[in-house]
Scaffold this motif. Structure first.
Motif, PDB file in Angstrom:
ATOM      1  N   UNK A  99      -9.891   1.678  -2.178  1.00 56.43           N
ATOM      2  CA  UNK A  99     -10.562   2.556  -1.222  1.00 56.43           C
ATOM      3  C   UNK A  99      -9.818   2.778   0.090  1.00 56.43           C
ATOM      4  N   UNK A 100      -8.828   1.974   0.399  1.00 56.12           N
ATOM      5  CA  UNK A 100      -8.165   2.090   1.702  1.00 56.12           C
ATOM      6  C   UNK A 100      -7.527   3.462   1.873  1.00 56.12           C
ATOM      7  N   UNK A 101      -7.731   4.055   3.034  1.00 58.21           N
ATOM      8  CA  UNK A 101      -7.151   5.361   3.341  1.00 58.21           C
ATOM      9  C   UNK A 101      -5.738   5.184   3.891  1.00 58.21           C
ATOM     10  N   UNK A 102      -4.929   6.246   3.871  1.00 63.35           N
ATOM     11  CA  UNK A 102      -3.592   6.143   4.481  1.00 63.35           C
ATOM     12  C   UNK A 102      -3.645   5.692   5.940  1.00 63.35           C
ATOM     13  N   UNK A 103      -4.634   6.159   6.688  1.00 61.42           N
ATOM     14  CA  UNK A 103      -4.747   5.759   8.096  1.00 61.42           C
ATOM     15  C   UNK A 103      -5.033   4.265   8.214  1.00 61.42           C
ATOM     16  N   UNK A 139     -11.331  -5.611   5.201  1.00 58.72           N
ATOM     17  CA  UNK A 139     -12.749  -5.520   4.847  1.00 58.72           C
ATOM     18  C   UNK A 139     -13.329  -4.162   5.227  1.00 58.72           C
ATOM     19  N   UNK A 140     -12.941  -3.638   6.380  1.00 59.61           N
ATOM     20  CA  UNK A 140     -13.430  -2.325   6.792  1.00 59.61           C
ATOM     21  C   UNK A 140     -12.968  -1.238   5.829  1.00 59.61           C
ATOM     22  N   UNK A 141     -11.792  -1.429   5.243  1.00 57.89           N
ATOM     23  CA  UNK A 141     -11.251  -0.396   4.357  1.00 57.89           C
ATOM     24  C   UNK A 141     -11.976  -0.330   3.017  1.00 57.89           C
ATOM     25  N   UNK A 142     -12.892  -1.268   2.755  1.00 55.19           N
ATOM     26  CA  UNK A 142     -13.739  -1.162   1.560  1.00 55.19           C
ATOM     27  C   UNK A 142     -14.829  -0.117   1.742  1.00 55.19           C
ATOM     28  N   UNK A 143     -15.012   0.356   2.975  1.00 54.35           N
ATOM     29  CA  UNK A 143     -16.082   1.295   3.313  1.00 54.35           C
ATOM     30  C   UNK A 143     -17.452   0.671   3.068  1.00 54.35           C
ATOM     31  N   UNK A 144     -17.515  -0.656   3.243  1.00 57.50           N
ATOM     32  CA  UNK A 144     -18.773  -1.384   3.073  1.00 57.50           C
ATOM     33  C   UNK A 144     -19.000  -2.216   4.334  1.00 57.50           C
ATOM     34  N   UNK A 145     -19.863  -1.754   5.239  1.00 62.74           N
ATOM     35  CA  UNK A 145     -20.040  -2.455   6.517  1.00 62.74           C
ATOM     36  C   UNK A 145     -20.612  -3.858   6.367  1.00 62.74           C
ATOM     37  N   UNK A 146     -21.333  -4.119   5.281  1.00 64.15           N
ATOM     38  CA  UNK A 146     -21.885  -5.458   5.079  1.00 64.15           C
ATOM     39  C   UNK A 146     -20.770  -6.458   4.774  1.00 64.15           C
ATOM     40  N   UNK A 147     -19.796  -6.036   3.980  1.00 65.91           N
ATOM     41  CA  UNK A 147     -18.648  -6.897   3.709  1.00 65.91           C
ATOM     42  C   UNK A 147     -17.827  -7.120   4.980  1.00 65.91           C
ATOM     43  N   UNK A 148     -17.649  -6.065   5.760  1.00 65.38           N
ATOM     44  CA  UNK A 148     -16.879  -6.200   7.003  1.00 65.38           C
ATOM     45  C   UNK A 148     -17.555  -7.180   7.956  1.00 65.38           C
ATOM     46  N   UNK A 149     -18.869  -7.094   8.061  1.00 66.89           N
ATOM     47  CA  UNK A 149     -19.595  -8.013   8.938  1.00 66.89           C
ATOM     48  C   UNK A 149     -19.469  -9.450   8.444  1.00 66.89           C
ATOM     49  N   UNK A 185      -1.767  -3.349  -1.200  1.00 67.43           N
ATOM     50  CA  UNK A 185      -2.867  -2.409  -0.972  1.00 67.43           C
ATOM     51  C   UNK A 185      -2.357  -0.973  -0.989  1.00 67.43           C
ATOM     52  N   UNK A 186      -1.189  -0.767  -0.407  1.00 63.53           N
ATOM     53  CA  UNK A 186      -0.598   0.581  -0.372  1.00 63.53           C
ATOM     54  C   UNK A 186      -0.241   1.054  -1.777  1.00 63.53           C
ATOM     55  N   UNK A 187       0.127   0.101  -2.644  1.00 59.84           N
ATOM     56  CA  UNK A 187       0.425   0.430  -4.040  1.00 59.84           C
ATOM     57  C   UNK A 187      -0.843   0.666  -4.862  1.00 59.84           C
ATOM     58  N   UNK A 188      -2.000   0.404  -4.245  1.00 58.50           N
ATOM     59  CA  UNK A 188      -3.306   0.528  -4.907  1.00 58.50           C
ATOM     60  C   UNK A 188      -3.370  -0.348  -6.161  1.00 58.50           C
TER      61      UNK A 188
END
Length: 231
Positions: A99-103, A139-149, A185-188
């Motif tokens: 899920x990680x974006x290029x940014x 964790x933020x790059x999972x797009x899941x705020x519960x995991x990030x917290x 991660x960049x290699x997905x």
């Protein structure tokens, strides 16, 4: 980290956070707001608000109707702490690889650069704060705020022992794992990302065991289970 432009509460929070992590405020020390106000030059209201946030992030214990105190980490807690990191951060790495974006991947690379800068400057506190930011960004790059917290709270509680390891055992080569994880991660590649995170956590655990002069090759419980040994 500059405090310019921050509110008094934010400034108090960052000053107290650093004091706890570096041991200026020692383990189990009662954190009376009047004492902290005098010691660090903030009003009692910003101090109280900062303490609430520090309690939420596991830096301190704040019992109801009692004086808060610096949260301690006992040697007996280390294996369970690292077991928790395995159980949480390995699947997070798998999700992040998808899920990680290029940014976000660029941000991880930037954080690695900042860690190198702090290491070169001989600043263990700065290095471990960016280390924490690296794992939080995954964790933020999972797009899941519960995991990030969850990752944020778990690793905030670990910063004091990370700092102790860096300042005692040194920081040489401690950023290589981060760069390898970012590349995976960049290699997905979920499998590679998960494996590298597992190995990274194991290395961190081994450093803590070395710091305590315990057997550094004994992995934490989650890792032992994955190797087919009894849990």
């Amino acid at each position: 980290m500059t405090l310019t432009g921050r509110t008094k509460t934010e400034q108090a929070y960052h000053v107290l956070r650093r004091a706890i992590v570096t041991g200026d405020l020692v383990e189990d020390l009662p954190l009376d707001d009047a004492m902290l106000s005098t010691r660090y030059g903030f009003g009692r209201t910003p101090i109280r608000e900062a303490l609430k946030k520090l309690a939420d992030e596991q830096f301190i214990n704040y019992p109801p109707h009692r004086t808060p105190y610096v949260r301690g980490i006992r040697v007996r807690d280390l294996s369970r702490l690292y077991e928790s990191r395995h159980l949480l951060e390995e699947p997070v790495a798998r999700l992040a690889a998808r899920r990680a974006t290029p940014a976000q991947l660029d941000e991880l690379e930037r954080i690695c650069d900042r860690i190198d800068d702090e290491i070169a400057a001989g600043q263990p506190y700065g290095a471990i704060e960016y280390d924490h930011q690296f794992h939080l960004e995954i964790a933020k790059s999972t797009d899941n705020p519960f995991l990030a917290e969850a990752v944020n709270r778990l690793n905030c509680g670990s910063l004091r022992i990370w700092y102790l390891a860096h300042s005692t055992l040194g920081m040489e080569n401690t950023n290589e794992d981060h760069r390898a994880i970012q590349a995976a991660l960049k290699e997905k590649d979920p499998d590679k990302s998960e494996t590298l995170v597992r190995q990274h956590i194991d290395k961190s655990y081994a450093r803590q065991m070395a710091l305590q002069q315990l057997d550094p090759v004994v992995p934490p419980p989650a890792a032992r289970s994955s190797q087919g040994e009894p849990p």
